[in-house]
Design an enzyme around this catalytic site. Structure first.
Site, PDB file in Angstrom:
ATOM      1  N   ASP A   1       0.838  -1.060   0.013  1.00 12.18           N
ATOM      2  CA  ASP A   1      -0.214  -0.033  -0.093  1.00 12.18           C
ATOM      3  C   ASP A   1       1.006   1.398   0.375  1.00 12.18           C
ATOM      4  OD1 ASP A   1      -1.954  -1.897   0.534  1.00 12.18           O
ATOM      5  OD2 ASP A   1      -1.570  -2.020   2.395  1.00 12.18           O
TER       6      ASP A   1
ATOM      7  N   HIS B   1      -4.051  -1.834  -6.793  1.00 10.35           N
ATOM      8  CA  HIS B   1      -3.663  -0.353  -6.885  1.00 10.35           C
ATOM      9  C   HIS B   1      -4.499   0.898  -7.386  1.00 10.35           C
ATOM     10  CE1 HIS B   1      -2.154  -2.804 -10.107  1.00 10.35           C
ATOM     11  NE2 HIS B   1      -2.605  -2.126 -11.201  1.00 10.35           N
TER      12      HIS B   1
END
Length: 447
Positions: free
Chosen positions: A13, A41
């Site tokens: 992340d 993503h």
């Protein structure tokens, strides 16, 4: 020509999607080399948000060839949904290629993943429940289904008859779940096969051909270094190798063909799921970072745990991956803070530790040793050069670069492409020199 790997330097992340999207402008080919739908993503282009799990970020560039390598595990249902979503927005997917030797996530993988996690009780590891671990387990046990198997109806039916018979024993006897119907699964997956067939090739051969033609290739990892199966905070890790070395295994590329490795870190640290997290912040400050950083998982929507930047794991990621430069993301999230802390080392049972401990039990006993820096308390999201940044923000970046002993090439100040400072060319820049001739550390923050 350059062959460049983009990796996460924390627990995933970190903003790899945006960085890969930016770098894709200079790439002819973008390759995803590991992981599955357990990673996601987010890319923002002209105010439009794209959330992808399997398809590489470069798909938004019409002339860029995108590949899903053999090291990934593919859930065809999710992949087809992503294809449909992109095509509904008039984004071409004709340049997407899928490795014929990538393994396929099946319905029994998802069922076993969720049931196994529930059965762990207090020993759960924080799986996404998407079947990734069981898919990789079958790959290791040599009982997995590969993409090329989907393309052969007779072979698929024969293999699934044996496999589902065995998986049903586990589902029924161990987890008290109803059995799967083999013919229903075969029919479902043969349908997926027809949709995906035009995209299926030997991607290793395609990558080698691109290298021979001196194309720029970008290798995109999922998750992050600290989630690596071999080098992460085991057992609180993923089932593949997000580190730079995984790019070679997950694509069929020799290590001598890699030119540069770019690491991505947030200006602070986050983690999803279970496992030790020395710099984790409880209370209002942790909530502030979570709110300002919109720290909720792309894949699961789970709230991310937030904490201060940890330079110990940063240095570890630099070493494990052989990084040449770093991209620091979400610097703007820290804009309101009066003071910012950085973990420079740990204390374990009264002793100072400057290195990442390989034992999760020992890591859980680590207490951060902090260096406090002044905040800048002015907005930075509109800054476009280093000179635009307040001095305290620049000092913060320089301090991170010094601690990690690697140059910072990119600074991200928001989700959009234009909210970025390019400090040096991350693709064609120089290889990182570990030391100057006089023995001092090499350049840290180019300007």
């Amino acid at each position: 020509m350059a062959n460049v790997i983009v990796i996460g330097a924390q627990w995933g992340d970190e903003g790899k999607g945006k960085i890969t999207d930016l770098l894709s402008r200079s790439a002819d080919v973008v390759v995803r080399y590991q992981g599955g739908v357990n990673a996601g993503h987010t890319i923002v282009v002209k105010g439009q948000t794209f959330k992808l799990h399997l398809i590489p970020s470069g798909i938004l560039y019409p002339d860029t060839e995108c590949m899903i390598g053999c090291g990934t595990v593919i859930d065809p249902q999710v992949l087809i949904k992503e294809l449909d979503q992109l095509e509904s927005l008039n984004i071409s997917t004709k340049n997407l290629l899928i490795s014929e030797t990538a393994h396929v996530t099946m319905p029994y993988h998802r069922l076993i993943d969720k049931a196994s996690e529930e059965r762990r009780g207090s020993h759960k590891i924080g799986t996404t429940g998407r079947g990734i671990g069981p898919t990789y387990a079958d790959k290791s046990e040599r009982t997995g289904i590969r993409v090329l198997d989907l393309m052969d109806p007779a072979a698929l039916r024969d293999q699934l008859a044996w496999t589902i018979n065995n998986k049903n024993l586990i589902l029924e006897k161990l987890y008290n779940l109803p059995p799967l119907d083999t013919e229903e699964v075969v029919k479902e997956y043969l349908g997926y096969a027809e949709r995906l067939r035009p995209h299926v090739v030997d991607t290793s051969l395609k990558i080698y051909d691109a290298i021979q033609r001196r194309r720029n290739i970008l290798f995109e990892g999922a998750q992050g270094t600290l989630l690596d199966l071999d080098h992460g905070t085991y057992p609180y890790v993923t089932s593949s190798n997000p580190v730079a070395g995984g790019a070679c295994v997950g694509t069929g590329l020799g290590p001598t063909m890699i030119d540069r490795v770019i690491g991505v870190s947030k200006a602070y640290t986050t983690r999803v799921g279970e496992g030790p997290f020395p710099t984790e912040l409880d209370g209002e400050l942790g909530e502030l970072l979570c709110d300002r950083g919109a720290e909720f998982g792309t894949t699961t929507g789970r709230k991310r745990r937030c904490g201060w930047f940890d330079a110990v794991i940063g240095r570890y990621a630099v070493r494990i991956n052989g990084m040449d430069c770093m991209a620091i993301t979400k610097l703007d999230v820290l804009d309101e803070l009066e003071e910012i802390q950085v973990c420079i080392a740990y204390e374990i049972d009264g002793d100072r530790c400057d290195h990442f401990p390989t034992s999760a039990r020992q890591f859980a006993r680590c207490r951060p040793i902090y260096k406090t820096l002044p905040g800048w308390q002015v907005p930075t999201s509109e800054c476009r050069t280093l000179e635009d940044l307040p001095q305290q923000a620049l000092d913060y970046l320089k301090f991170l670069a010094e601690l990690m002993e690697v140059p910072i090439a990119i600074v991200s100040l928001g989700a959009s492409r234009d909210q970025t400072i390019i400090v040096e060319d991350p693709i064609h820049g120089p290889k990182r020199a570990l030391l100057h001739p006089d023995g001092t550390p090499a350049s840290l923050l180019s300007a």
